[in-house]
Design a protein around this motif. Structure first.
Motif, PDB file in Angstrom:
ATOM      1  N   ALA A 123      11.985  30.394  40.448  1.00  0.00           N
ATOM      2  CA  ALA A 123      11.231  29.198  40.071  1.00  0.00           C
ATOM      3  C   ALA A 123      12.064  27.926  40.096  1.00  0.00           C
ATOM      4  CB  ALA A 123      10.623  29.391  38.680  1.00  0.00           C
ATOM      5  N   ARG A 124      13.378  28.063  39.855  1.00  0.00           N
ATOM      6  CA  ARG A 124      14.208  26.864  39.707  1.00  0.00           C
ATOM      7  C   ARG A 124      15.369  26.762  40.694  1.00  0.00           C
ATOM      8  NH1 ARG A 124      12.929  24.172  35.047  1.00  0.00           N
ATOM      9  NH2 ARG A 124      13.887  22.466  36.227  1.00  0.00           N
ATOM     10  N   GLY A 125      15.534  27.718  41.573  1.00  0.00           N
ATOM     11  CA  GLY A 125      16.571  27.621  42.600  1.00  0.00           C
ATOM     12  C   GLY A 125      17.984  27.658  42.063  1.00  0.00           C
ATOM     13  N   ILE A 126      18.224  28.444  41.043  1.00  0.00           N
ATOM     14  CA  ILE A 126      19.535  28.468  40.386  1.00  0.00           C
ATOM     15  C   ILE A 126      20.621  28.980  41.327  1.00  0.00           C
ATOM     16  CG2 ILE A 126      20.846  29.434  38.455  1.00  0.00           C
ATOM     17  CD1 ILE A 126      18.100  29.671  36.984  1.00  0.00           C
ATOM     18  N   THR A 127      20.345  30.097  41.998  1.00  0.00           N
ATOM     19  CA  THR A 127      21.346  30.663  42.908  1.00  0.00           C
ATOM     20  C   THR A 127      21.662  29.711  44.049  1.00  0.00           C
ATOM     21  OG1 THR A 127      20.831  32.969  42.402  1.00  0.00           O
ATOM     22  CG2 THR A 127      21.783  32.528  44.556  1.00  0.00           C
ATOM     23  N   ASP A 128      20.648  29.078  44.624  1.00  0.00           N
ATOM     24  CA  ASP A 128      20.877  28.148  45.733  1.00  0.00           C
ATOM     25  C   ASP A 128      21.803  27.018  45.314  1.00  0.00           C
ATOM     26  OD1 ASP A 128      19.211  29.662  47.292  1.00  0.00           O
ATOM     27  OD2 ASP A 128      17.468  28.353  47.067  1.00  0.00           O
ATOM     28  N   ALA A 129      21.561  26.450  44.148  1.00  0.00           N
ATOM     29  CA  ALA A 129      22.401  25.346  43.670  1.00  0.00           C
ATOM     30  C   ALA A 129      23.823  25.811  43.396  1.00  0.00           C
ATOM     31  CB  ALA A 129      21.782  24.737  42.410  1.00  0.00           C
ATOM     32  N   THR A 138      27.254  19.275  47.390  1.00  0.00           N
ATOM     33  CA  THR A 138      26.410  18.865  46.276  1.00  0.00           C
ATOM     34  C   THR A 138      24.956  19.106  46.660  1.00  0.00           C
ATOM     35  OG1 THR A 138      27.987  17.150  45.605  1.00  0.00           O
ATOM     36  CG2 THR A 138      25.725  16.958  44.772  1.00  0.00           C
ATOM     37  N   PRO A 139      24.286  20.048  45.999  1.00  0.00           N
ATOM     38  CA  PRO A 139      22.910  20.372  46.391  1.00  0.00           C
ATOM     39  C   PRO A 139      21.949  19.243  46.014  1.00  0.00           C
ATOM     40  CG  PRO A 139      23.511  21.559  44.399  1.00  0.00           C
ATOM     41  CD  PRO A 139      24.756  20.872  44.868  1.00  0.00           C
ATOM     42  N   GLU A 140      20.892  19.129  46.794  1.00  0.00           N
ATOM     43  CA  GLU A 140      19.843  18.187  46.452  1.00  0.00           C
ATOM     44  C   GLU A 140      18.997  18.755  45.325  1.00  0.00           C
ATOM     45  OE1 GLU A 140      17.500  17.181  49.814  1.00  0.00           O
ATOM     46  OE2 GLU A 140      19.196  16.401  50.988  1.00  0.00           O
ATOM     47  N   GLY A 141      18.441  17.855  44.517  1.00  0.00           N
ATOM     48  CA  GLY A 141      17.546  18.319  43.469  1.00  0.00           C
ATOM     49  C   GLY A 141      16.292  18.917  44.084  1.00  0.00           C
ATOM     50  N   ARG A 142      15.848  20.020  43.531  1.00  0.00           N
ATOM     51  CA  ARG A 142      14.686  20.715  44.075  1.00  0.00           C
ATOM     52  C   ARG A 142      13.592  20.779  43.015  1.00  0.00           C
ATOM     53  NH1 ARG A 142      14.936  27.183  45.480  1.00  0.00           N
ATOM     54  NH2 ARG A 142      12.984  27.710  44.408  1.00  0.00           N
ATOM     55  N   MET A 143      12.376  20.457  43.428  1.00  0.00           N
ATOM     56  CA  MET A 143      11.252  20.547  42.507  1.00  0.00           C
ATOM     57  C   MET A 143      11.003  22.004  42.141  1.00  0.00           C
ATOM     58  SD  MET A 143       9.144  18.699  40.816  1.00  0.00           S
ATOM     59  CE  MET A 143       9.189  17.124  41.706  1.00  0.00           C
ATOM     60  N   GLY A 144      10.934  22.293  40.849  1.00  0.00           N
ATOM     61  CA  GLY A 144      10.779  23.669  40.409  1.00  0.00           C
ATOM     62  C   GLY A 144       9.364  23.992  39.965  1.00  0.00           C
ATOM     63  N   LEU A 145       9.157  25.259  39.679  1.00  0.00           N
ATOM     64  CA  LEU A 145       7.893  25.748  39.148  1.00  0.00           C
ATOM     65  C   LEU A 145       8.059  25.922  37.648  1.00  0.00           C
ATOM     66  CD1 LEU A 145       5.036  27.076  39.501  1.00  0.00           C
ATOM     67  CD2 LEU A 145       6.253  29.260  39.804  1.00  0.00           C
ATOM     68  N   GLN A 146       7.249  25.223  36.862  1.00  0.00           N
ATOM     69  CA  GLN A 146       7.334  25.337  35.409  1.00  0.00           C
ATOM     70  C   GLN A 146       6.617  26.604  34.965  1.00  0.00           C
ATOM     71  OE1 GLN A 146       7.009  21.740  33.124  1.00  0.00           O
ATOM     72  NE2 GLN A 146       5.861  22.778  31.504  1.00  0.00           N
ATOM     73  N   LEU A 147       7.376  27.531  34.413  1.00  0.00           N
ATOM     74  CA  LEU A 147       6.815  28.842  34.108  1.00  0.00           C
ATOM     75  C   LEU A 147       5.759  28.790  33.015  1.00  0.00           C
ATOM     76  CD1 LEU A 147       9.962  31.138  34.388  1.00  0.00           C
ATOM     77  CD2 LEU A 147       8.201  30.661  36.099  1.00  0.00           C
ATOM     78  N   SER A 148       5.871  27.850  32.100  1.00  0.00           N
ATOM     79  CA  SER A 148       4.879  27.775  31.029  1.00  0.00           C
ATOM     80  C   SER A 148       3.498  27.378  31.540  1.00  0.00           C
ATOM     81  CB  SER A 148       5.326  26.779  29.957  1.00  0.00           C
ATOM     82  OG  SER A 148       5.398  25.466  30.483  1.00  0.00           O
ATOM     83  N   ARG A 149       3.419  26.985  32.805  1.00  0.00           N
ATOM     84  CA  ARG A 149       2.125  26.669  33.417  1.00  0.00           C
ATOM     85  C   ARG A 149       1.808  27.601  34.586  1.00  0.00           C
ATOM     86  NH1 ARG A 149       2.114  24.506  29.344  1.00  0.00           N
ATOM     87  NH2 ARG A 149       1.667  22.329  28.815  1.00  0.00           N
TER      88      ARG A 149
END
Length: 327
Positions: A123-129, A138-149
């Motif tokens: 959901a948040r691209g942790i490994t990629d970053a 320096t990785p670009e910021g990536r839009m994530g999926l909010q799990l609470s929704r």
């Protein structure tokens, strides 16, 4: 009765799946013979290593083949230090009069926790970053999926599925369930169509072979994520790869697959849209010790002339019955 046991774990498997505390407990009740060959024993080699032993304790990599049961004439029992007994030839063991036992699932929390970790990573691209930073970029910021929704679909609602649901709901996720054993569960197509993330926890039985095939992946939401924590044979790898190639799926996380020891296939594990771990979901000290202690307690019961827990084929244990040990 003086009891002798072959602990078939290699040194690597012993460190991860048995441990010194369980060995000490086992040694209180039996003379323990260790596998010092450095190799996984099978067939005749396992029978020869167990010569003079009353029991074999086998890790998940050590199969119980017909040849072992046929040639280990003094063997009374074969103890799988795991829940999965799919690599044990139960009919052959029964024909030889050998009792087979299994351990109880002490890995429920461990598997569910890894599942949450993989879901968060997808959901948040942790490994990629992390990999980008480690590579000096320096990785670009990536839009994530909010799990609470987000909507989580769980296919297979056993102990692990229920624990995963509990944690996911605490995080605010909406959870859907598919399980033929539950009257109120959704159909698989309905669950796939509504879920942002689908986790496979179904049992590995003939009816679930390739449960996740091209049709199943096509039924998932475009941009959805797939997680497999069950068994490799539930997933058609070519169909999963195709769904990733076309970007119908945004990513997948695999702790299991069709490679040796149920590990993910290297071809899939190397993909940048796949997070792969080498079948470690149940690999915590607490989970491993739980199952190792189960086998130690089973041997303790037999050494004391009592019937053990976890018996798979009690009616066929003729060799134990001849020594007066019966259910």
């Amino acid at each position: 009765m003086s009891f002798r046991v072959l602990l078939a774990h290699t040194e690597e498997m012993f460190a991860g799946y048995y441990g010194e505390r369980a060995l000490a407990e086992l040694s209180r009740h039996a003379t323990v013979i260790r596998n010092t060959t450095g190799a996984v024993l099978a067939g005749r080699a396992l029978a020869e290593a167990a010569a003079g032993c009353d029991a074999i304790i086998a890790d998940r990599a050590t199969p119980g083949l017909a040849q072992t049961f046929a040639e280990a004439s003094g063997l009374l029992s074969f103890h799988r230090c795991a829940v999965d007994i799919s690599t044990i030839d139960i009919p052959a063991a029964s024909a030889a009069g050998v009792l087979v036992t299994r351990a109880t699932p002490g890995f429920v929390d461990a598997v569910a926790e890894l599942g949450i970790g993989l879901i968060l990573d997808l959901a948040r691209g942790i490994t990629d970053a992390a990999l980008a930073y480690r590579g000096g970029a320096t990785p670009e910021g990536r839009m994530g999926l909010q799990l609470s929704r987000a909507v989580l679909g769980i296919v297979g609602h056993g102990r692990i599925g229920r624990r995963l649901e509990e944690i996911a709901r605490a995080m605010g996720m909406r959870v859907l369930v598919n399980d033929p054993a539950e009257r109120d569960s959704l159909s698989l197509p309905a669950l796939l169509a509504q879920s942002d993330i689908v986790v496979c926890l179904a049992p590995a039985i003939p009816e679930t072979e390739n449960l996740f095939d091209a049709r199943a992946f096509a039924a998932m939401k475009r941009g959805g994520y797939f997680v497999n924590l069950a068994r490799g044979q539930l997933v058609n790898d070519e169909a999963l790869e195709a769904a990733l190639e076309t970007r119908h799926l945004a990513g997948a996380a695999l702790d299991v697959g069709r490679a040796q020891d149920q590990r993910p296939a290297l071809r899939l594990a190397q993909r940048p849209d796949v997070i792969a771990t080498p079948h470690i979901a149940g690999l915590t000290r607490e989970a491993a010790e739980h199952q190792a202690m189960d086998t130690a307690q089973q041997v303790a019961a037999l050494a004391a002339g009592r019937w053990p827990d976890g018996a798979v084929n009690p009616e066929a244990a003729r060799r134990l019955a001849a020594k007066g040990i019966r259910p």
